[in-house]
Design an enzyme around this catalytic site. Structure first.
Site, PDB file in Angstrom:
ATOM      1  N   ASP A  25       0.823  -1.218   0.000  1.00 26.25           N
ATOM      2  CA  ASP A  25       0.000   0.000   0.000  1.00 26.25           C
ATOM      3  C   ASP A  25       0.853   1.262   0.000  1.00 26.25           C
ATOM      4  O   ASP A  25       0.330   2.368   0.122  1.00 26.25           O
ATOM      5  CB  ASP A  25      -0.901   0.006   1.232  1.00 26.25           C
ATOM      6  N   TYR A 145       1.262   1.595  15.877  1.00 22.95           N
ATOM      7  CA  TYR A 145       2.643   1.890  16.266  1.00 22.95           C
ATOM      8  C   TYR A 145       2.696   3.084  17.210  1.00 22.95           C
ATOM      9  O   TYR A 145       1.844   3.983  17.136  1.00 22.95           O
ATOM     10  CB  TYR A 145       3.490   2.239  15.034  1.00 22.95           C
ATOM     11  N   LYS A 175      -0.652  -5.860  13.862  1.00 25.68           N
ATOM     12  CA  LYS A 175       0.701  -5.673  13.351  1.00 25.68           C
ATOM     13  C   LYS A 175       1.331  -4.519  14.114  1.00 25.68           C
ATOM     14  O   LYS A 175       0.741  -3.440  14.234  1.00 25.68           O
ATOM     15  CB  LYS A 175       0.684  -5.347  11.859  1.00 25.68           C
TER      16      LYS A 175
END
Length: 261
Positions: A25, A145, A175
């Site tokens: 992406d 994150y 993730k």
């Protein structure tokens, strides 16, 4: 929840419970970068290498419909920002769960940056998308994150917070970054009831990258979601095949690289 279970088996190895996902992406954020100039070619290479799934934005899904070769799971990414944004960490929704279903998606993914100025908005949008995923039986991959001014992106406590936030939001797969230390990462995966994948990190040598993956899997990671570190290799088929051997067969980097594709 049978719909989620069926779709998850298309992107996770049903025997090992692990997955090798190749996000592609990056063009939305970075433009026409090396490795993504010929999307049908790179998607075919990733598939031939044995990856379980790819991540694409909605406009690129057409390039993954190859009509030949091995099948591969499709994850449609719903979040985006560009490198020209004054705050590239600010992710907004550019696709819906219903759109992803119409495109044949097996899963959808979203991106959240904890510590960014617009963290609250990203979390709010994630809550809406999670509710839609439950309604439609669509698995949700949350890429999350610790990123922002004054935030240490490798701090185990911050990564642990990311994983917990994703789980609390209803993620089916998470993730996040690897802490760089198997002991601290194992503590994070033990405290999470859903699969946690590690990001690919900065591009390194073949053995160095595979060793990181092996270390993370040994610490409880359910696999890896690796983008540029995989598709920008000189021979992505060979390298992704090596990744799958490390993740699915617990091979050493040396054995994985020595195996035949």
């Amino acid at each position: 929840m049978i719909g989620k279970a069926i779709r998850l088996e298309r992107i996770m190895n049903r025997n090992t419970g692990r997955s090798v996902i190749i996000p592609m992406d990056h063009g939305f954020s970075l433009g026409q970068i090396y490795g993504l100039h010929d999307m049908p070619k790179v998607i075919s290479a990733v598939s031939e290498g044995g990856a379980n799934a790819i991540v694409l934005h909605k406009g690129m899904v057409r390039h993954g419909h190859r009509k030949a070769g091995p099948d591969i799971g499709l994850i449609v990414h719903l979040s985006a920002s560009t490198s020209l944004n004054p705050d590239p960490n600010d992710k907004v929704s550019v696709c819906s769960v219903e759109e992803a279903i119409s495109l044949g998606a097996d899963c959808v993914s979203i991106h959240i940056n904890l510590g960014a100025p617009n963290e609250s908005k990203m979390i709010e949008e994630a809550g809406v998308i999670s509710r839609q995923c439950t309604r439609w039986g669509m698995p949700l991959l949350v890429m999350i994150y610790p990123r922002g001014e004054g935030v240490d992106p490798t701090d185990p406590a911050a990564i642990g917070l990311c994983v917990r936030v994703a789980e609390e939001l209803g993620a089916d797969i998470i993730k996040t970054s690897y802490t760089g230390d198997p002991e601290s990462f194992a503590a994070i995966t033990r405290a999470c009831a859903v699969p946690v994948l590690v990001a690919g990190g900065e591009k390194g040598g073949d053995r160095e990258s595979l060793q990181m993956i092996r270390e993370a899997v040994g610490a409880g990671a359910a696999g890896v979601a690796m983008g540029r570190n995989a598709f920008q290799r000189d021979d992505p088929v060979r390298f992704i095949h090596a990744i799958t051997r490390v993740v699915q067969q617990d091979a050493t980097p040396e054995d994985a690289l020595g195996g035949n594709v």
